[in-house]
Scaffold this motif. Structure first.
Motif, mmCIF file in Angstrom:
data_model
loop_
_atom_site.group_PDB
_atom_site.id
_atom_site.type_symbol
_atom_site.label_atom_id
_atom_site.label_comp_id
_atom_site.label_asym_id
_atom_site.label_seq_id
_atom_site.Cartn_x
_atom_site.Cartn_y
_atom_site.Cartn_z
ATOM 1 N N TYR A 58 -21.553 68.016 -79.196
ATOM 2 C CA TYR A 58 -21.376 67.869 -77.745
ATOM 3 C C TYR A 58 -20.013 68.380 -77.318
ATOM 4 N N ASP A 59 -19.919 68.726 -76.043
ATOM 5 C CA ASP A 59 -18.664 69.203 -75.470
ATOM 6 C C ASP A 59 -17.895 68.005 -74.928
ATOM 7 N N PHE A 60 -16.835 67.600 -75.619
ATOM 8 C CA PHE A 60 -16.012 66.484 -75.179
ATOM 9 C C PHE A 60 -14.680 66.949 -74.600
ATOM 10 N N SER A 61 -14.654 68.176 -74.069
ATOM 11 C CA SER A 61 -13.433 68.659 -73.433
ATOM 12 C C SER A 61 -13.210 67.889 -72.129
ATOM 13 N N ASP A 62 -12.029 68.072 -71.523
ATOM 14 C CA ASP A 62 -11.736 67.403 -70.255
ATOM 15 C C ASP A 62 -12.815 67.726 -69.233
ATOM 16 N N SER A 64 -15.833 66.656 -69.305
ATOM 17 C CA SER A 64 -17.134 66.701 -69.969
ATOM 18 C C SER A 64 -18.126 65.749 -69.306
ATOM 19 N N TYR A 66 -20.239 64.096 -71.010
ATOM 20 C CA TYR A 66 -20.667 63.159 -72.046
ATOM 21 C C TYR A 66 -19.729 61.968 -72.156
ATOM 22 N N GLN A 67 -20.291 60.853 -72.563
ATOM 23 C CA GLN A 67 -19.566 59.609 -72.741
ATOM 24 C C GLN A 67 -20.039 58.972 -74.053
ATOM 25 N N GLN A 107 -13.244 59.055 -72.550
ATOM 26 C CA GLN A 107 -14.690 59.247 -72.671
ATOM 27 C C GLN A 107 -15.353 58.156 -73.513
ATOM 28 N N LYS A 140 -25.121 60.952 -71.412
ATOM 29 C CA LYS A 140 -24.740 61.951 -70.426
ATOM 30 C C LYS A 140 -24.499 61.211 -69.115
#
Length: 141
Positions: A58-62, A64, A66-67, A107, A140
């Motif tokens: 998953y994309d956990f960049s700033d 994002s 996703y949690q 996150q 999400k």
């Protein structure tokens, strides 16, 4: 058995269970249970690898979408307050590992319940081992 069932069986043998459900209305995507030895909050190398794989999916960049929710648990051996603290230590250990591999502090939500929400009855050693866990849930937003 199909490939997914076989993979799930293999993961269960390792002490993990992975569930995928992208269709959930609550935004639930995937869960990973991390199991611990009695009175311990240390991750094994196999769990480190599984956590790396989870974060990399998953994309956990700033910013994002996703949690991650982390929920710590224990079996019912020992004092109730001690178990609550131990479940927090386990959850925080997993949080730090997720952050090390790329998830952001903001996150991640952490909960801990001690012995109050067992996965199985605490009747014997085999069942207690399933209660010494941290649940990692990816959602999400």
């Amino acid at each position: 058995k199909n490939d997914k069932e076989s993979e799930k069986d293999k993961n269960k043998d390792k002490g993990t269970e992975r569930v995928s459900n992208a269709a959930s209305s609550r935004g639930f995507i995937e869960a990973l249970n991390v199991y611990f030895d009695s009175d311990d909050a240390t991750l094994t190398n196999s769990y480190n690898e599984q956590i790396i794989e989870l974060v990399n999916r998953y994309d956990f960049s700033d910013g994002s979408a996703y949690q991650i929710i982390i929920i710590g648990h224990t079996d019912n051996d020992g004092d109730e307050n001690y178990n609550l603290i131990l479940s927090k230590k386990r959850a925080e250990t997993v949080r730090r590992k997720l952050e090390t591999f790329g998830a952001k502090y903001e996150q991640i939500e952490v909960y801990y319940y001690g012995e109050w929400k067992p996965l199985k009855d605490n009747d014997n050693k085999e069942q207690k081992r399933f209660n010494r866990r941290v649940e990692i849930q990816v959602l999400k937003k």
